[in-house]
Design a protein around this motif. Structure first.
Motif, PDB file in Angstrom:
ATOM      1  N   UNK A 164       0.840  -1.190   0.000  1.00 15.50           N
ATOM      2  CA  UNK A 164       0.000   0.000   0.000  1.00 15.50           C
ATOM      3  C   UNK A 164       0.877   1.243   0.000  1.00 15.50           C
ATOM      4  N   UNK A 165       0.233   2.375  -0.243  1.00 16.43           N
ATOM      5  CA  UNK A 165       0.924   3.657  -0.180  1.00 16.43           C
ATOM      6  C   UNK A 165       0.389   4.456   1.011  1.00 16.43           C
ATOM      7  N   UNK A 166       1.278   5.197   1.643  1.00 14.47           N
ATOM      8  CA  UNK A 166       0.917   6.026   2.789  1.00 14.47           C
ATOM      9  C   UNK A 166       1.087   7.501   2.435  1.00 14.47           C
ATOM     10  N   UNK A 167       0.090   8.286   2.781  1.00 12.13           N
ATOM     11  CA  UNK A 167       0.203   9.735   2.644  1.00 12.13           C
ATOM     12  C   UNK A 167       0.655  10.312   3.975  1.00 12.13           C
ATOM     13  N   UNK A 168       1.589  11.259   3.920  1.00 10.82           N
ATOM     14  CA  UNK A 168       2.124  11.873   5.128  1.00 10.82           C
ATOM     15  C   UNK A 168       1.322  13.117   5.521  1.00 10.82           C
ATOM     16  N   UNK A 169       1.178  13.314   6.844  1.00 12.08           N
ATOM     17  CA  UNK A 169       0.408  14.427   7.383  1.00 12.08           C
ATOM     18  C   UNK A 169       1.267  15.228   8.364  1.00 12.08           C
ATOM     19  N   UNK A 170       0.915  16.483   8.533  1.00 11.08           N
ATOM     20  CA  UNK A 170       1.562  17.311   9.549  1.00 11.08           C
ATOM     21  C   UNK A 170       0.899  17.027  10.888  1.00 11.08           C
ATOM     22  N   UNK A 171       1.713  16.708  11.894  1.00 10.83           N
ATOM     23  CA  UNK A 171       1.220  16.451  13.253  1.00 10.83           C
ATOM     24  C   UNK A 171       1.798  17.545  14.147  1.00 10.83           C
ATOM     25  N   UNK A 172       0.912  18.344  14.757  1.00 11.46           N
ATOM     26  CA  UNK A 172       1.341  19.528  15.508  1.00 11.46           C
ATOM     27  C   UNK A 172       0.823  19.489  16.939  1.00 11.46           C
ATOM     28  N   UNK A 173       1.469  20.252  17.841  1.00 14.52           N
ATOM     29  CA  UNK A 173       1.008  20.321  19.233  1.00 14.52           C
ATOM     30  C   UNK A 173      -0.440  20.770  19.319  1.00 14.52           C
ATOM     31  N   UNK A 174      -1.152  20.380  20.367  1.00  9.68           N
ATOM     32  CA  UNK A 174      -2.582  20.715  20.493  1.00  9.68           C
ATOM     33  C   UNK A 174      -2.885  22.197  20.341  1.00  9.68           C
ATOM     34  N   UNK A 175      -2.050  23.064  20.907  1.00  8.85           N
ATOM     35  CA  UNK A 175      -2.364  24.485  20.878  1.00  8.85           C
ATOM     36  C   UNK A 175      -1.652  25.281  19.802  1.00  8.85           C
ATOM     37  N   UNK A 176      -1.005  24.610  18.867  1.00  6.17           N
ATOM     38  CA  UNK A 176      -0.227  25.320  17.843  1.00  6.17           C
ATOM     39  C   UNK A 176      -1.142  26.086  16.892  1.00  6.17           C
ATOM     40  N   UNK A 177      -0.698  27.282  16.515  1.00  2.00           N
ATOM     41  CA  UNK A 177      -1.444  28.080  15.537  1.00  2.00           C
ATOM     42  C   UNK A 177      -0.916  27.757  14.147  1.00  2.00           C
ATOM     43  N   UNK A 178      -1.796  27.186  13.330  1.00  3.80           N
ATOM     44  CA  UNK A 178      -1.420  26.781  11.986  1.00  3.80           C
ATOM     45  C   UNK A 178      -2.128  27.661  10.969  1.00  3.80           C
ATOM     46  N   UNK A 179      -1.487  27.920   9.839  1.00  4.33           N
ATOM     47  CA  UNK A 179      -2.114  28.776   8.827  1.00  4.33           C
ATOM     48  C   UNK A 179      -3.279  28.075   8.129  1.00  4.33           C
ATOM     49  N   UNK A 180      -4.202  28.866   7.600  1.00  6.06           N
ATOM     50  CA  UNK A 180      -5.281  28.335   6.786  1.00  6.06           C
ATOM     51  C   UNK A 180      -6.419  27.731   7.583  1.00  6.06           C
TER      52      UNK A 180
END
Length: 312
Positions: A164-180
């Motif tokens: 199978x193929x795996x897609x990678x995701x961004x994993x961030x801290x619970x309170x992190x401010x992410x764009x968008x």
């Protein structure tokens, strides 16, 4: 002089320990007897096999070749003894399975162990997801039976079966401010403003991430290189930075609880997970049983439509 398994076992133990005295103690054999066995092996092969120095004993090039072959032969004779002893019983013995660290396959370890215990309780299952070794090399040299690894291109000495193929995701801290918008995929170029915690450059996942950033003409801020899933989990949840992983590592394990998971795009980062076995060593009966269980579990994983898991 015939080369018997006792001499080969002694030779392997000396190379592993780097000392005749330590090997003699472990084998409960007198040191002169071990030295005579090595001398007999050198006489038979007409090559010097070991180099003795003040820091210990190391194999010559010829010694390394014999060491690799001896390991394979000793493993096979041990398995033969186990198979003979258990021939009248259910499948029994030992099987070793490598699982690529930081991949979905690491979430398969518990299902594999549970299913093997239910079906083949007399098989001892050894799971390895250590960063300390290259799994395909362990398969090639016979030190491990099979592995799920990040690989699609051919590797000398092993056979790969893409699963199978795996897609990678961004994993961030619970309170992190992410764009968008939190519900929308995050363009990779916007991630270069975030502190990142990634595996070292020797890991295939890191190479895929670096190549993706290069295509996006972005420059990641790697603040730490961590080669331990528990340590990475702790660092992300403490707010030290974000990481990039398959979504299933977050959703299917106890790690990264409460973290934010965002899909990545422009470009999407994907990796192929393949079953890796030796192309020259036959699988033992316990290994064949384990492979069947592993493939069944992977088939269930594929049918359940897990996030980020795709067909090959």
């Amino acid at each position: 002089m015939s080369v018997d398994f006792r001499k080969l076992r002694s030779f392997v133990k000396i190379v592993d320990t780097g000392s005749v005295s330590r090997a003699a103690a472990l084998l409960r054999t007198a040191q002169p007897a071990l030295s005579q066995q090595i001398a007999a092996l050198e006489a038979h092969f007409k090559h010097k096999l070991l180099i003795r120095s003040n820091v210990g004993i190391t194999p010559t090039e010829a010694g390394l070749i014999l060491y690799r072959h001896a390991q394979l032969m000793l493993k096979q004779i041990d398995q033969a003894q186990t198979d003979i002893n258990q021939s009248a019983k259910s499948v029994a013995g030992r099987v070793s399975i490598g699982l690529a660290t930081y991949s979905t396959s690491s979430a398969l370890s518990l299902p594999i162990l549970k299913e093997m215990k239910a079906r083949h309780p007399d098989v001892v299952v050894h799971i390895n997801d250590s960063f300390g070794h290259i799994l395909s090399e362990l398969i090639m040299t016979g030190k491990m039976d099979m592995a799920l690894i990040y690989a699609a291109d051919p590797i000398k000495g092993v056979t790969l079966q893409p699963l199978f193929r795996e897609q990678m995701f961004l994993v961030s801290p619970p309170g992190a401010e992410l764009p968008g918008d939190p519900s929308e995929p995050l363009p990779l170029e916007s991630v270069d403003a975030l502190p990142l915690l990634l595996p070292s450059k020797g890991h295939l996942l890191r190479r895929l991430i670096d190549e993706a950033f290069a295509r996006a003409r972005a420059h990641p801020q790697v603040v730490s290189e961590i080669e331990s899933v528990p340590a990475l989990d702790a660092a992300v949840r403490e707010g030290l930075g974000s990481t990039i992983l398959p979504a299933s590592v977050v959703t299917e394990t106890s790690y990264f609880a409460g973290t934010q998971v965002r899909a990545l795009t422009k470009p999407v980062i994907e990796a192929t997970v393949s079953l890796c076995v030796s192309d020259h060593l036959p699988l033992s009966e316990p290994a064949l049983a384990a492979r069947a269980v592993l493939l069944e579990i992977v088939a269930k994983l594929m049918s359940s439509q897990h996030q980020g898991i795709k067909t090959v």
